[in-house]
Write a protein that holds these residues in place. Sequence first.
Motif, PDB file in Angstrom:
ATOM      1  N   SER A   1       0.836  -1.206   0.000  1.00 30.34           N
ATOM      2  CA  SER A   1       0.000   0.000   0.000  1.00 30.34           C
ATOM      3  C   SER A   1       0.871   1.257   0.000  1.00 30.34           C
ATOM      4  O   SER A   1       0.635   2.187  -0.778  1.00 30.34           O
ATOM      5  CB  SER A   1      -0.924  -0.022   1.217  1.00 30.34           C
ATOM      6  OG  SER A   1      -1.705   1.144   1.263  1.00 30.34           O
ATOM      7  N   PHE A   2       1.889   1.279   0.848  1.00 31.45           N
ATOM      8  CA  PHE A   2       2.803   2.426   0.867  1.00 31.45           C
ATOM      9  C   PHE A   2       3.554   2.538  -0.461  1.00 31.45           C
ATOM     10  O   PHE A   2       3.715   3.628  -1.008  1.00 31.45           O
ATOM     11  CB  PHE A   2       3.811   2.304   2.013  1.00 31.45           C
ATOM     12  CG  PHE A   2       3.243   2.603   3.370  1.00 31.45           C
ATOM     13  CD1 PHE A   2       2.703   3.847   3.672  1.00 31.45           C
ATOM     14  CD2 PHE A   2       3.267   1.632   4.362  1.00 31.45           C
ATOM     15  CE1 PHE A   2       2.188   4.125   4.935  1.00 31.45           C
ATOM     16  CE2 PHE A   2       2.748   1.894   5.628  1.00 31.45           C
ATOM     17  CZ  PHE A   2       2.208   3.137   5.917  1.00 31.45           C
ATOM     18  N   HIS A   3       4.004   1.411  -0.971  1.00 26.79           N
ATOM     19  CA  HIS A   3       4.772   1.377  -2.223  1.00 26.79           C
ATOM     20  C   HIS A   3       3.934   1.955  -3.363  1.00 26.79           C
ATOM     21  O   HIS A   3       4.419   2.783  -4.153  1.00 26.79           O
ATOM     22  CB  HIS A   3       5.172  -0.069  -2.507  1.00 26.79           C
ATOM     23  CG  HIS A   3       6.263  -0.244  -3.497  1.00 26.79           C
ATOM     24  ND1 HIS A   3       7.064  -1.356  -3.508  1.00 26.79           N
ATOM     25  CD2 HIS A   3       6.705   0.506  -4.525  1.00 26.79           C
ATOM     26  CE1 HIS A   3       7.932  -1.268  -4.484  1.00 26.79           C
ATOM     27  NE2 HIS A   3       7.727  -0.147  -5.123  1.00 26.79           N
ATOM     28  N   GLU A   4       2.685   1.519  -3.470  1.00 27.12           N
ATOM     29  CA  GLU A   4       1.800   1.999  -4.546  1.00 27.12           C
ATOM     30  C   GLU A   4       1.557   3.497  -4.458  1.00 27.12           C
ATOM     31  O   GLU A   4       1.304   4.145  -5.468  1.00 27.12           O
ATOM     32  CB  GLU A   4       0.474   1.243  -4.515  1.00 27.12           C
ATOM     33  CG  GLU A   4       0.603  -0.194  -4.971  1.00 27.12           C
ATOM     34  CD  GLU A   4      -0.670  -1.008  -4.789  1.00 27.12           C
ATOM     35  OE1 GLU A   4      -1.590  -0.575  -4.049  1.00 27.12           O
ATOM     36  OE2 GLU A   4      -0.730  -2.092  -5.401  1.00 27.12           O
ATOM     37  N   ARG A   5       1.617   4.052  -3.256  1.00 29.66           N
ATOM     38  CA  ARG A   5       1.404   5.489  -3.066  1.00 29.66           C
ATOM     39  C   ARG A   5       2.706   6.280  -3.158  1.00 29.66           C
ATOM     40  O   ARG A   5       2.705   7.493  -2.964  1.00 29.66           O
ATOM     41  CB  ARG A   5       0.713   5.746  -1.731  1.00 29.66           C
ATOM     42  CG  ARG A   5      -0.749   5.279  -1.750  1.00 29.66           C
ATOM     43  CD  ARG A   5      -1.459   5.584  -0.461  1.00 29.66           C
ATOM     44  NE  ARG A   5      -1.125   4.508   0.485  1.00 29.66           N
ATOM     45  CZ  ARG A   5      -1.065   4.647   1.796  1.00 29.66           C
ATOM     46  NH1 ARG A   5      -1.318   5.795   2.351  1.00 29.66           N
ATOM     47  NH2 ARG A   5      -0.749   3.630   2.565  1.00 29.66           N
ATOM     48  N   GLY A   6       3.821   5.569  -3.444  1.00 28.30           N
ATOM     49  CA  GLY A   6       5.096   6.247  -3.618  1.00 28.30           C
ATOM     50  C   GLY A   6       5.848   6.527  -2.328  1.00 28.30           C
ATOM     51  O   GLY A   6       6.871   7.217  -2.353  1.00 28.30           O
ATOM     52  N   ASN A   7       5.370   6.006  -1.220  1.00 30.88           N
ATOM     53  CA  ASN A   7       6.063   6.202   0.050  1.00 30.88           C
ATOM     54  C   ASN A   7       7.039   5.046   0.236  1.00 30.88           C
ATOM     55  O   ASN A   7       6.766   4.075   0.942  1.00 30.88           O
ATOM     56  CB  ASN A   7       5.056   6.281   1.205  1.00 30.88           C
ATOM     57  CG  ASN A   7       5.701   6.696   2.511  1.00 30.88           C
ATOM     58  OD1 ASN A   7       6.901   6.503   2.704  1.00 30.88           O
ATOM     59  ND2 ASN A   7       4.897   7.256   3.400  1.00 30.88           N
ATOM     60  N   LEU A   8       8.180   5.158  -0.436  1.00 28.70           N
ATOM     61  CA  LEU A   8       9.144   4.064  -0.480  1.00 28.70           C
ATOM     62  C   LEU A   8       9.807   3.799   0.865  1.00 28.70           C
ATOM     63  O   LEU A   8      10.109   2.646   1.195  1.00 28.70           O
ATOM     64  CB  LEU A   8      10.197   4.331  -1.555  1.00 28.70           C
ATOM     65  CG  LEU A   8       9.667   4.543  -2.981  1.00 28.70           C
ATOM     66  CD1 LEU A   8      10.813   4.670  -3.964  1.00 28.70           C
ATOM     67  CD2 LEU A   8       8.703   3.463  -3.391  1.00 28.70           C
ATOM     68  N   GLU A   9      10.003   4.837   1.659  1.00 26.86           N
ATOM     69  CA  GLU A   9      10.629   4.650   2.967  1.00 26.86           C
ATOM     70  C   GLU A   9       9.728   3.806   3.883  1.00 26.86           C
ATOM     71  O   GLU A   9      10.203   2.871   4.532  1.00 26.86           O
ATOM     72  CB  GLU A   9      10.917   6.020   3.593  1.00 26.86           C
ATOM     73  CG  GLU A   9      11.773   5.946   4.836  1.00 26.86           C
ATOM     74  CD  GLU A   9      12.167   7.338   5.327  1.00 26.86           C
ATOM     75  OE1 GLU A   9      12.008   7.576   6.526  1.00 26.86           O
ATOM     76  OE2 GLU A   9      12.625   8.154   4.503  1.00 26.86           O
ATOM     77  N   GLN A  10       8.455   4.129   3.925  1.00 27.08           N
ATOM     78  CA  GLN A  10       7.514   3.351   4.746  1.00 27.08           C
ATOM     79  C   GLN A  10       7.355   1.935   4.193  1.00 27.08           C
ATOM     80  O   GLN A  10       7.264   0.973   4.947  1.00 27.08           O
ATOM     81  CB  GLN A  10       6.150   4.036   4.826  1.00 27.08           C
ATOM     82  CG  GLN A  10       6.097   5.178   5.808  1.00 27.08           C
ATOM     83  CD  GLN A  10       6.307   4.696   7.232  1.00 27.08           C
ATOM     84  OE1 GLN A  10       7.315   5.022   7.836  1.00 27.08           O
ATOM     85  NE2 GLN A  10       5.394   3.923   7.753  1.00 27.08           N
ATOM     86  N   ALA A  11       7.319   1.821   2.870  1.00 24.58           N
ATOM     87  CA  ALA A  11       7.209   0.497   2.250  1.00 24.58           C
ATOM     88  C   ALA A  11       8.401  -0.359   2.645  1.00 24.58           C
ATOM     89  O   ALA A  11       8.247  -1.523   3.032  1.00 24.58           O
ATOM     90  CB  ALA A  11       7.117   0.623   0.729  1.00 24.58           C
ATOM     91  N   ASN A  12       9.591   0.228   2.574  1.00 26.94           N
ATOM     92  CA  ASN A  12      10.798  -0.509   2.930  1.00 26.94           C
ATOM     93  C   ASN A  12      10.743  -0.959   4.389  1.00 26.94           C
ATOM     94  O   ASN A  12      11.110  -2.094   4.700  1.00 26.94           O
ATOM     95  CB  ASN A  12      12.044   0.332   2.675  1.00 26.94           C
ATOM     96  CG  ASN A  12      13.303  -0.472   2.892  1.00 26.94           C
ATOM     97  OD1 ASN A  12      13.486  -1.541   2.308  1.00 26.94           O
ATOM     98  ND2 ASN A  12      14.174   0.034   3.744  1.00 26.94           N
TER      99      ASN A  12
END
Length: 167
Positions: free
Chosen positions: A24-35
């Motif tokens: 969900s974070f990755h799809e929204r471009g929040n790569l730091e949270q996705a990681n």
Amino acid sequence: CGEHGVKWGGEMSDCVVMLKAGISFHERGNLEQANACYQSALEANPDCADAWYLCGRLAMDAGLLEDAEPLLLRAIELAPTVANYVLALGTLRARLGQSEAAKECYEKTLGLDSSLHQAYLGLARLKFADGLYDEASALARPLRSLPGAERDQAEALVGECVFATGS
């Protein structure tokens, strides 16, 4: 950790919950949270191929191409028959200019799942770059019946082949 290829259902482990949040974070471009979510998933299950794959995709999206390769290779080591993992490695290797290695990945992908159109397009682009216009065109032509961006990419590639050969 769930079914390989990032499709889960039923009762979810902590690993899967973290992966879903990361996606969900990755799809929204929040790569730091996705990681952070993907790393938590790996802490919960170090042998989760989906988590390694998603870390690799995230590294690619962040432009960290050299960092992505060992992550994708670990996913493939854990789940060697998941075509999407091999496709991602092929895409990465093509972006790194490793044409022969990318071709091998695309061909392996198609051997695992012949419905992955991006593998045909990737292979066709590499054949085109090698001057193998007829082979490139033969791979891309059937994709012109697809909807959306893949059709547009196939049309463009076939057009480039026609222009290059004059026929």
